[in-house]
Each structure stands twice: as C-alpha cells, then as structure tokens.
Motif scaffolding. Structure first.
Motif: not given
Length: 240
Positions: A72-73, A85-89, A92-96, A173-177
């Motif tokens: 993703p981008v 992908s981990p960086i985008t997630c 999103l956690e930080d900004v929202y 972590i659940d969504y990442m796996m």
C-alpha cells in the motif's frame, strides 16, 4: 467513499488531487499487505478513496510516488506520501487517534511489533508452498516448518489467555496478521493449523469482525485470482 475498482496501469492518467478531509490509498484488491491498511482505515472509520494499481504494468506516475513500486501507499491532500504496510498503519494510528488500535503502554506496543517481526518470517511460506505444490514439487518440509511457526503463535496466544493477541478486543497486531489466515483455505494450508487450537478459535472470532466482513472476498473469488496469478497472468480485476 470514491474508489477506482479497476486497476490503473502503464499509460493511465494520474488521478486528481486527494480531496480535502480525506486520505488516498493506492492498493491492489488481492494484496494481503494492502489489506492491512484497508482494515485499519475501515476499523478507524477514516474517510478515504482507493486507487487500485496494476502491479504487473505499473503507471509511471505511481512509481514517482513509491519508487519501490509496491502497495500500500497513502497520500494526503497536501501530497505527503507514506508506504510500507506497517508504516502506513502506524501513521494512521498517529494521525487518526479517535479509535486506538495500538496499546498506550510502550512495552505492550513493543511486544506487538516483536510479534509482527516473528510473523513476517512465516509469510513467505504462504507463497512458496502453493507455488511449489502447483509444480508437483515436494512441500512436506516447508509445511512442517510453517506448522512449527503457527504452533509458536498458538503458544503466544494461549499464554495470554485472551481472545485476541493484544487482549479481549481486536488490536493492530490481529489486523496485521489476518490477511494470510483469510487466504489459508485458498492456499490449501488450513491443515497447517491442526496443532494450533487457540489459533483456530482466533480465526473464527476474527471472521465475526465487521471490518473483516466488509472487505473480505469469498474463497471462489480468491481461487480465481490466484489461479491467474500462478499462471503468470494476474487478473487484478477478477470478479469485477
């Protein structure tokens, strides 16, 4: 939520600017890495539009956004670009911050990231085994190795005595796996979870999650896409 379902390839016109108050995701419908970001966007209720990319014949304008050519981008209305992908997630956690998916405790957060590192060693098996199997090659050793990795995951979950890997509700972590477990049936790897009962229960619980339900494909659609992928002619628009 505007989306260009059909993928854009070489020679396509670049999309217009990202609308104010939204974020844009460059994705591919069947990519498990991009699915991580899609799950987080959905779970956090973030307004976004999605542009799907032809990963076999990438547009030049896309390569200018991410020279690695991967999804993703994310792109903001101000033209900032974030990928991996981990960086985008995490972004999103930080900004929202409205709905938190990562624990506030630094050690618990670090534990999730360490577990993700362990899991990243298992993801290649989800590609290697079906590919070798299709060629008629022996995959028994690889399957045993994957089983061992899944048993380790099972032990991690069992030791926590919780429904999910970060507690009794779904966390990052659940969504990442999850994306790789969603494809287990299609990959013919479900039997690799035979020695992992808690992990099996976790997959059943995950299937009840509204965000997972909203964006997952049925196994027939996955099978159709992966058949085209294994034949070397991936049909990114399969089922549209």
């Amino acid at each position: 939520m505007a989306s260009s379902e059909k993928c854009l390839g070489k020679g396509s016109s670049p999309p217009g600017p990202v609308p104010k108050g939204m974020i844009r995701l460059y994705s591919m419908r069947f990519c498990p890495f991009a699915q991580r970001t899609r799950l987080v966007l959905h779970a956090k209720g973030i307004k976004h539009d999605t542009i799907n990319i032809d990963l076999k014949d990438k547009p030049d304008w896309f390569l200018m956004k991410n020279p690695l050519g991967l999804v993703p981008v994310l792109e903001t209305p101000g033209g900032q670009v974030i990928y991996e992908s981990p960086i985008t997630c995490d972004y999103l956690e930080d900004v929202y911050p409205e709905k938190k998916l990562l624990p506030a405790d630094p050690f618990e957060k670090a534990q999730q990231k360490m577990l993700l590192e362990h899991f990243s060693k298992a993801t290649p098996y989800f590609y290697k085994i079906p590919m070798m199997s299709r060629k008629g090659e022996d995959t028994s050793t690889l399957e045993e190795e994957l089983k061992e990795k899944l048993i380790k995951l099972n032990e991690n979950l069992a030791s926590k005595k919780t429904k999910y890997f970060g507690g009794d509700s779904i966390t990052m972590i659940d969504y990442m796996m999850w994306p790789w477990f969603e494809r287990m049936d299609t990959s013919g790897l479900k039997h690799c979870m035979d020695g992992a009962p808690e992990l099996k229960n976790w997959t059943e619980r995950m299937l009840e999650d509204p965000s997972i339900k909203a964006i997952m494909f049925d196994s027939e659609t996955y099978k159709g896409f992966y058949k085209s992928y294994q034949e070397g002619k991936p049909d990114y628009d399969y089922g549209l």
